[in-house]
Write a protein that holds these residues in place. Structure first.
Motif, PDB file in Angstrom:
ATOM      1  N   UNK A 235     -79.873 100.934  17.697  1.00  0.00           N
ATOM      2  CA  UNK A 235     -78.952 101.753  18.479  1.00  0.00           C
ATOM      3  C   UNK A 235     -77.885 102.386  17.584  1.00  0.00           C
ATOM      4  N   UNK A 236     -77.290 101.611  16.696  1.00  0.00           N
ATOM      5  CA  UNK A 236     -76.186 102.144  15.897  1.00  0.00           C
ATOM      6  C   UNK A 236     -76.634 103.079  14.790  1.00  0.00           C
ATOM      7  N   UNK A 237     -77.798 102.841  14.223  1.00  0.00           N
ATOM      8  CA  UNK A 237     -78.297 103.745  13.189  1.00  0.00           C
ATOM      9  C   UNK A 237     -79.044 104.911  13.815  1.00  0.00           C
ATOM     10  N   UNK A 238     -79.560 104.714  15.015  1.00  0.00           N
ATOM     11  CA  UNK A 238     -80.262 105.781  15.702  1.00  0.00           C
ATOM     12  C   UNK A 238     -81.766 105.751  15.486  1.00  0.00           C
ATOM     13  N   UNK A 239     -82.323 104.585  15.235  1.00  0.00           N
ATOM     14  CA  UNK A 239     -83.765 104.441  15.071  1.00  0.00           C
ATOM     15  C   UNK A 239     -84.368 104.096  16.432  1.00  0.00           C
ATOM     16  N   UNK A 240     -84.922 105.089  17.101  1.00  0.00           N
ATOM     17  CA  UNK A 240     -85.388 104.954  18.481  1.00  0.00           C
ATOM     18  C   UNK A 240     -86.379 103.804  18.672  1.00  0.00           C
ATOM     19  N   UNK A 241     -87.476 103.737  17.904  1.00  0.00           N
ATOM     20  CA  UNK A 241     -88.449 102.656  18.151  1.00  0.00           C
ATOM     21  C   UNK A 241     -87.883 101.265  17.880  1.00  0.00           C
ATOM     22  N   UNK A 242     -87.036 101.141  16.884  1.00  0.00           N
ATOM     23  CA  UNK A 242     -86.436  99.839  16.563  1.00  0.00           C
ATOM     24  C   UNK A 242     -85.500  99.407  17.681  1.00  0.00           C
ATOM     25  N   UNK A 243     -84.744 100.348  18.223  1.00  0.00           N
ATOM     26  CA  UNK A 243     -83.831 100.033  19.322  1.00  0.00           C
ATOM     27  C   UNK A 243     -84.595  99.586  20.560  1.00  0.00           C
ATOM     28  N   UNK A 244     -85.655 100.304  20.898  1.00  0.00           N
ATOM     29  CA  UNK A 244     -86.441  99.956  22.080  1.00  0.00           C
ATOM     30  C   UNK A 244     -87.099  98.593  21.884  1.00  0.00           C
ATOM     31  N   UNK A 245     -87.747  98.374  20.737  1.00  0.00           N
ATOM     32  CA  UNK A 245     -88.404  97.090  20.486  1.00  0.00           C
ATOM     33  C   UNK A 245     -87.395  95.943  20.486  1.00  0.00           C
ATOM     34  N   UNK A 246     -86.250  96.136  19.845  1.00  0.00           N
ATOM     35  CA  UNK A 246     -85.238  95.083  19.787  1.00  0.00           C
ATOM     36  C   UNK A 246     -84.705  94.719  21.160  1.00  0.00           C
ATOM     37  N   UNK A 247     -84.472  95.722  22.001  1.00  0.00           N
ATOM     38  CA  UNK A 247     -83.969  95.443  23.351  1.00  0.00           C
ATOM     39  C   UNK A 247     -85.019  94.755  24.209  1.00  0.00           C
ATOM     40  N   UNK A 248     -86.286  95.146  24.062  1.00  0.00           N
ATOM     41  CA  UNK A 248     -87.344  94.475  24.818  1.00  0.00           C
ATOM     42  C   UNK A 248     -87.493  93.032  24.350  1.00  0.00           C
ATOM     43  N   UNK A 249     -87.428  92.814  23.036  1.00  0.00           N
ATOM     44  CA  UNK A 249     -87.504  91.452  22.503  1.00  0.00           C
ATOM     45  C   UNK A 249     -86.324  90.618  22.991  1.00  0.00           C
ATOM     46  N   UNK A 250     -85.140  91.194  22.998  1.00  0.00           N
ATOM     47  CA  UNK A 250     -83.949  90.486  23.470  1.00  0.00           C
ATOM     48  C   UNK A 250     -84.073  90.132  24.952  1.00  0.00           C
ATOM     49  N   UNK A 251     -84.443  91.105  25.778  1.00  0.00           N
ATOM     50  CA  UNK A 251     -84.572  90.850  27.211  1.00  0.00           C
ATOM     51  C   UNK A 251     -85.658  89.842  27.528  1.00  0.00           C
ATOM     52  N   UNK A 252     -86.787  89.944  26.847  1.00  0.00           N
ATOM     53  CA  UNK A 252     -87.865  88.988  27.056  1.00  0.00           C
ATOM     54  C   UNK A 252     -87.485  87.587  26.620  1.00  0.00           C
ATOM     55  N   UNK A 253     -86.726  87.495  25.537  1.00  0.00           N
ATOM     56  CA  UNK A 253     -86.294  86.184  25.052  1.00  0.00           C
ATOM     57  C   UNK A 253     -85.272  85.550  25.992  1.00  0.00           C
ATOM     58  N   UNK A 254     -84.390  86.352  26.542  1.00  0.00           N
ATOM     59  CA  UNK A 254     -83.431  85.835  27.517  1.00  0.00           C
ATOM     60  C   UNK A 254     -84.183  85.316  28.744  1.00  0.00           C
TER      61      UNK A 254
END
Length: 133
Positions: free
Chosen positions: A34-53
């Motif tokens: 999100x902060x660097x602006x890398x779209x696929x990394x942001x989407x994957x990271x948020x999905x991984x975070x939400x799934x882990x929660x």
């Protein structure tokens, strides 16, 4: 001979949970994306975070199944991204054709896409689970 005790582990949980590692990794990747602006990394990271929660809440007994939690996290992310977009970006600039041009809009779209994917995954998995039962 007495069994050797492992510190930090109880009789109820004989091994350590893998979820905290994935929560941290997902949060880190989403922040970088999100902060660097890398779209696929942001989407994957948020999905991984939400799934882990969702996984950690299910494992700890706060939720019976992970799917409603995944749906809820996805809905919250989508609503927050939409609200921030409406609050910070002029309505004339909110269009899919402008996604690559403005850094804020691109980042908010990444958050909204991750939220929509999580909500869809939670919804479909819940429906499949209900039809299988």
């Amino acid at each position: 001979m007495a069994e050797a005790e492992e510190p930090g582990l109880s009789d109820q949980y004989p091994t350590a949970s893998p979820w905290p590692l994935f929560v941290a990794l997902g949060l880190t990747l989403s922040e970088i994306g999100v902060f660097i602006g890398l779209f696929p990394v942001a989407v994957f990271g948020l999905i991984l975070f939400g799934g882990s929660v969702a996984g950690i809440l299910t494992e700890s007994g706060y939720a019976e199944r992970p799917w409603p939690t995944l749906l809820g996290v996805g809905a919250v992310l989508t609503v927050l991204a939409a609200a921030l977009a409406l609050w910070q970006i002029p309505l004339a600039d909110i269009a899919l054709s402008n996604v690559g041009e403005g850094p804020l809009l691109t980042r908010l779209v990444a958050v909204a896409v991750a939220g929509l994917v999580m909500a869809a995954m939670g919804s479909v998995a819940s429906l499949l689970e209900q039809t299988a039962a």
